[in-house]
Design a protein around this motif. Sequence first.
Motif, short mmCIF file in Angstrom:
data_model
loop_
_atom_site.label_atom_id
_atom_site.label_comp_id
_atom_site.label_asym_id
_atom_site.label_seq_id
_atom_site.Cartn_x
_atom_site.Cartn_y
_atom_site.Cartn_z
N LYS B 22 -53.29 33.51 167.04
CA LYS B 22 -52.09 34.12 166.48
C LYS B 22 -52.45 35.30 165.59
CE LYS B 22 -49.27 29.96 166.62
NZ LYS B 22 -48.38 29.06 165.86
N CYS B 23 -51.56 36.28 165.53
CA CYS B 23 -51.78 37.44 164.68
C CYS B 23 -50.46 37.89 164.08
CB CYS B 23 -52.39 38.58 165.48
SG CYS B 23 -52.67 40.07 164.49
N GLU B 24 -50.54 38.23 162.80
CA GLU B 24 -49.37 38.72 162.08
C GLU B 24 -49.78 39.90 161.20
OE1 GLU B 24 -47.75 35.82 159.42
OE2 GLU B 24 -46.10 37.10 158.78
N GLN B 25 -48.93 40.90 161.12
CA GLN B 25 -49.19 42.01 160.20
C GLN B 25 -47.98 42.23 159.31
OE1 GLN B 25 -47.64 45.29 160.44
NE2 GLN B 25 -46.72 45.21 162.48
N ASN B 26 -48.27 42.52 158.02
CA ASN B 26 -47.19 42.72 157.05
C ASN B 26 -47.14 44.17 156.58
OD1 ASN B 26 -49.37 42.91 155.36
ND2 ASN B 26 -48.91 41.08 154.16
N LEU B 27 -47.63 45.07 157.42
CA LEU B 27 -47.69 46.48 157.06
C LEU B 27 -46.47 47.26 157.55
CD1 LEU B 27 -51.44 46.91 157.98
CD2 LEU B 27 -50.49 46.92 155.68
N GLY B 28 -45.62 46.62 158.31
CA GLY B 28 -44.47 47.33 158.86
C GLY B 28 -44.83 48.26 160.00
N HIS B 29 -46.01 48.07 160.58
CA HIS B 29 -46.45 48.93 161.68
C HIS B 29 -45.69 48.62 162.96
CE1 HIS B 29 -50.65 49.79 159.74
NE2 HIS B 29 -49.68 50.52 159.22
N ASP B 30 -45.60 49.65 163.80
CA ASP B 30 -44.88 49.48 165.06
C ASP B 30 -45.78 49.00 166.20
OD1 ASP B 30 -42.76 52.39 164.52
OD2 ASP B 30 -42.48 50.29 163.99
N THR B 31 -47.08 49.21 166.07
CA THR B 31 -47.98 48.93 167.19
C THR B 31 -49.04 47.92 166.79
OG1 THR B 31 -47.66 51.21 167.93
CG2 THR B 31 -49.48 49.99 168.93
#
Lengths: 109, 113
Positions: B22-31
């Motif tokens: 699983k992967c999650e990002q909290n940077l608000g990135h689109d890609t």
Amino acid sequence: GESVGLHLPTLSVQEGDNSIINCAYSNSASDYFIWYKQESGKGPQFIIDIRSNMDKRQGQRVTVLLNKTVKHLSLQIAATQPGDSAVYFCAERQRQLTFGSGTQLTVLP
Amino acid sequence: DTAVSQTPKYLVTQMGNDKSIKCEQNLGHDTMYWYKQDSKKFLKIMFSYNNKELIINETVPNRFSPKSPDKAHLNLHINSLELGDSAVYFCASSQDSRGSEAFFGQGTRLTVV
């Protein structure tokens, strides 16, 4: 196919000396280049980038030089410290980022 | 606050099994991306998703299936694991779809025995 390559797989420098890590790329259409640092057990970390319309860019203790004539990129680290020991990757961007094979930098006490 | 987080950090499994990372990002990135790093440290892109849509699918066996439930998550499911799948898998994200200043997770070391 196009590829990004590094001249040296390993580099050892004395603490306090300057380090130069080189990278050759083959795709003249690449418009953007990034250097990443990867410490043991961690993911690659962005260091510095440069666009193809520039030939030099400086950061804190690091400088990236781009020579489009010979398709060569280098990363210079001033006053190398033990914490600089890592694998360094250059990456070029066309449609996506393509990474080189990495150079292991070891800083000697 | 971890910008790009992936779980698990280590995964040991037998051949033939199915597993997910699983992967999650909290940077608000689109890609978001998945990269594979082999034993020689070579990093190769596998997939890229922009706003939940697949935009890059490199030559990867169809046993690997990415799933993006929303633009902050990109999971990697692997069916029928093989010994050659052993590697470190990195998730990454960037603001644009071409990898500018991509931020990487800590990696998942997958060992297939």
